[in-house]
Each structure stands twice: as C-alpha cells, then as structure tokens.
Design a protein around this motif. Structure first.
Motif, PDB file in Angstrom:
ATOM      1  N   GLY A 194      -5.170  -1.363   1.424  1.00 61.41           N
ATOM      2  CA  GLY A 194      -6.123  -1.791   2.426  1.00 61.41           C
ATOM      3  C   GLY A 194      -6.090  -1.120   3.762  1.00 61.41           C
ATOM      4  O   GLY A 194      -5.164  -0.418   4.125  1.00 61.41           O
ATOM      5  N   GLU A 195      -7.173  -1.370   4.467  1.00 63.27           N
ATOM      6  CA  GLU A 195      -7.366  -0.921   5.840  1.00 63.27           C
ATOM      7  C   GLU A 195      -7.356  -2.162   6.718  1.00 63.27           C
ATOM      8  O   GLU A 195      -8.062  -3.133   6.444  1.00 63.27           O
ATOM      9  CB  GLU A 195      -8.702  -0.190   5.946  1.00 63.27           C
ATOM     10  CG  GLU A 195      -9.002   0.332   7.332  1.00 63.27           C
ATOM     11  CD  GLU A 195     -10.252   1.207   7.364  1.00 63.27           C
ATOM     12  OE1 GLU A 195     -10.593   1.657   8.466  1.00 63.27           O
ATOM     13  OE2 GLU A 195     -10.893   1.424   6.316  1.00 63.27           O
ATOM     14  N   HIS A 214     -12.476   3.603   5.520  1.00 60.67           N
ATOM     15  CA  HIS A 214     -12.373   3.681   4.068  1.00 60.67           C
ATOM     16  C   HIS A 214     -13.234   2.642   3.359  1.00 60.67           C
ATOM     17  O   HIS A 214     -12.974   2.324   2.200  1.00 60.67           O
ATOM     18  CB  HIS A 214     -10.914   3.533   3.639  1.00 60.67           C
ATOM     19  CG  HIS A 214     -10.044   4.600   4.197  1.00 60.67           C
ATOM     20  ND1 HIS A 214     -10.028   5.879   3.702  1.00 60.67           N
ATOM     21  CD2 HIS A 214      -9.192   4.590   5.246  1.00 60.67           C
ATOM     22  CE1 HIS A 214      -9.180   6.612   4.415  1.00 60.67           C
ATOM     23  NE2 HIS A 214      -8.669   5.853   5.350  1.00 60.67           N
ATOM     24  N   LEU A 215     -14.216   2.113   4.026  1.00 60.32           N
ATOM     25  CA  LEU A 215     -15.102   1.108   3.429  1.00 60.32           C
ATOM     26  C   LEU A 215     -16.527   1.648   3.493  1.00 60.32           C
ATOM     27  O   LEU A 215     -17.237   1.417   4.470  1.00 60.32           O
ATOM     28  CB  LEU A 215     -14.982  -0.228   4.173  1.00 60.32           C
ATOM     29  CG  LEU A 215     -13.569  -0.824   4.260  1.00 60.32           C
ATOM     30  CD1 LEU A 215     -13.577  -2.079   5.120  1.00 60.32           C
ATOM     31  CD2 LEU A 215     -13.000  -1.100   2.883  1.00 60.32           C
ATOM     32  N   PRO A 225     -14.869   1.047  10.216  1.00 54.43           N
ATOM     33  CA  PRO A 225     -14.007   1.206   9.039  1.00 54.43           C
ATOM     34  C   PRO A 225     -14.005   2.663   8.578  1.00 54.43           C
ATOM     35  O   PRO A 225     -15.041   3.330   8.569  1.00 54.43           O
ATOM     36  CB  PRO A 225     -14.664   0.299   7.994  1.00 54.43           C
ATOM     37  CG  PRO A 225     -15.441  -0.693   8.796  1.00 54.43           C
ATOM     38  CD  PRO A 225     -15.923   0.060   9.999  1.00 54.43           C
ATOM     39  N   CYS A 253       0.824  -1.202   0.000  1.00 52.99           N
ATOM     40  CA  CYS A 253       0.000   0.000   0.000  1.00 52.99           C
ATOM     41  C   CYS A 253       0.860   1.255   0.000  1.00 52.99           C
ATOM     42  O   CYS A 253       1.996   1.246   0.434  1.00 52.99           O
ATOM     43  CB  CYS A 253      -0.928   0.029   1.197  1.00 52.99           C
ATOM     44  SG  CYS A 253      -0.123   0.175   2.781  1.00 52.99           S
ATOM     45  N   LYS A 269     -19.916   0.489   5.573  1.00 50.65           N
ATOM     46  CA  LYS A 269     -19.577  -0.488   6.617  1.00 50.65           C
ATOM     47  C   LYS A 269     -19.421   0.223   7.947  1.00 50.65           C
ATOM     48  O   LYS A 269     -18.886   1.326   8.018  1.00 50.65           O
ATOM     49  CB  LYS A 269     -18.275  -1.220   6.266  1.00 50.65           C
ATOM     50  CG  LYS A 269     -18.320  -1.957   4.951  1.00 50.65           C
ATOM     51  CD  LYS A 269     -19.290  -3.099   5.008  1.00 50.65           C
ATOM     52  CE  LYS A 269     -19.268  -3.875   3.699  1.00 50.65           C
ATOM     53  NZ  LYS A 269     -20.291  -4.892   3.673  1.00 50.65           N
ATOM     54  N   TYR A 297      -9.349  -1.242  -0.403  1.00 46.40           N
ATOM     55  CA  TYR A 297     -10.188  -0.161  -0.868  1.00 46.40           C
ATOM     56  C   TYR A 297      -9.464   0.520  -2.027  1.00 46.40           C
ATOM     57  O   TYR A 297      -8.252   0.384  -2.161  1.00 46.40           O
ATOM     58  CB  TYR A 297     -10.594   0.811   0.244  1.00 46.40           C
ATOM     59  CG  TYR A 297      -9.484   1.562   0.931  1.00 46.40           C
ATOM     60  CD1 TYR A 297      -9.048   2.795   0.464  1.00 46.40           C
ATOM     61  CD2 TYR A 297      -8.893   1.054   2.075  1.00 46.40           C
ATOM     62  CE1 TYR A 297      -8.056   3.498   1.108  1.00 46.40           C
ATOM     63  CE2 TYR A 297      -7.892   1.756   2.728  1.00 46.40           C
ATOM     64  CZ  TYR A 297      -7.476   2.978   2.240  1.00 46.40           C
ATOM     65  OH  TYR A 297      -6.488   3.667   2.880  1.00 46.40           O
ATOM     66  N   PRO A 298     -10.176   1.223  -2.890  1.00 43.43           N
ATOM     67  CA  PRO A 298      -9.569   1.795  -4.097  1.00 43.43           C
ATOM     68  C   PRO A 298      -8.363   2.687  -3.800  1.00 43.43           C
ATOM     69  O   PRO A 298      -8.335   3.403  -2.810  1.00 43.43           O
ATOM     70  CB  PRO A 298     -10.702   2.626  -4.716  1.00 43.43           C
ATOM     71  CG  PRO A 298     -11.947   1.994  -4.194  1.00 43.43           C
ATOM     72  CD  PRO A 298     -11.611   1.502  -2.807  1.00 43.43           C
TER      73      PRO A 298
END
Length: 172
Positions: free
Chosen positions: A90-91, A116-117, A114, A8, A120, A85-86
């Motif tokens: 990831g988170e 960045h989701l 979360p 990332c 959720k 996530y785009p």
C-alpha cells in the motif's frame, strides 16, 4: 500493528511537508487538485517508520477526543490511511475532511496526489477502514499535533524543509 500496515516490499509514504501545510493551513480545509508533494519511500521492515505507525495507532484516542469535541484552537483533523495497490501492501496518504461513516469505516479527501492509484487525484473522495489508519494530526494553536510518521521523514528531507516542518510541530 496490523499486518496490512507492515507487509509491503516497498511502502510509499507521501511526505508530510507540503501536505501538512496545505491540509492544516486553515480551519476550513481545501484540498488542492494539483499536488506536488514530495514522496519519501520506506521499505518494509523499516524500524523507524513501523515504530512511528505503532505509536500513532496507540495514540489514536487522542485524535478522536479532539475530533469529537475540538477546542477552538484545534482544527484541520486529518488521518493518514493505507490504500493497497498491486504487488505492494500500500500507499499511505493523508486524508482531509475526514468523516466517520460507521462500523469502523471513514471517508476523506486525498490531501496528496496518489502515486500508485490509477485515476485517483488529490481532492478525490475515498473510503478506508480503521485498520488502515497509519497516522493522525491536527493543528492546535497553529502547531501540528500528532504526525508521528513525519519524524522519521525529517532525516530524509532537505534541511530547509525539515527545519520548516519542525517549526510547525507542537513536539518536534
């Protein structure tokens, strides 16, 4: 270490303090719908967080041994998993109420909100794969066992929060 865990440009890792206390506070896990856990960012290539993830993954058999046959003093088995996530790899989020689905797949409830989701929330059920596990922890006699990714975070937390969390760790 899986490339998915280390590629990332900016990995967001929810801080363990509030999550650990909420997650591991009692033998029957109850995930809060409104989570205000602090977030600590680690950039790709951060040697401390990558080493912590590698250490956690290498000791995952200790988690599964306790998960499969917990002693009366062992509760609150939780995993930290990476959710993509785009524009980022990831988170990493603590998951409560972990269940084995089979074929290297697991389910659990988000113990952190979360960031960045979209759509959720803390408490939502989600599935993840073994390759996405980045840490583990459980309580033994009221102390956190595991939680390797917590250690690099301690330096970035307030002294009071870091001291409170260290006091909860079996091996600070």
């Amino acid at each position: 270490m899986s490339s998915a865990l280390s590629t990332c440009s900016k990995c967001v890792v929810a801080a363990a303090f509030a999550a650990a206390l909420a997650l591991l506070g009692s033998p029957t896990t109850s995930v809060r719908a409104e989570d205000r856990s602090p977030v600590i960012d680690f950039r790709n290539g951060d040697p401390e967080i990558n080493a912590a993830i590698a250490q956690a993954r290498s000791t995952l058999p200790k988690f599964w041994a306790s998960y499969d046959a917990p002693k009366p003093s062992e509760t609150g088995h939780s995993l930290k998993a990476r959710f993509p996530y785009p524009n980022n790899s990831g988170e990493h989020i603590w998951m409560a109420e972990v269940k084995k689905i089979g074929d290297g797949r697991y389910s659990g409830r988000f113990a952190n909100a979360p960031r960045h989701l979209p759509g959720k929330r803390a408490g939502d059920l989600a599935e993840f794969r073994e390759a996405d596990i980045s840490d583990w922890m459980f309580l033994r006699n009221g102390k956190i066992v595991g939680g390797e990714t917590i250690r690099p975070m301690l330096k970035k937390m307030s002294k009071a929060d870091a001291d409170a969390l260290r006091a909860r760790m079996e091996t600070p």
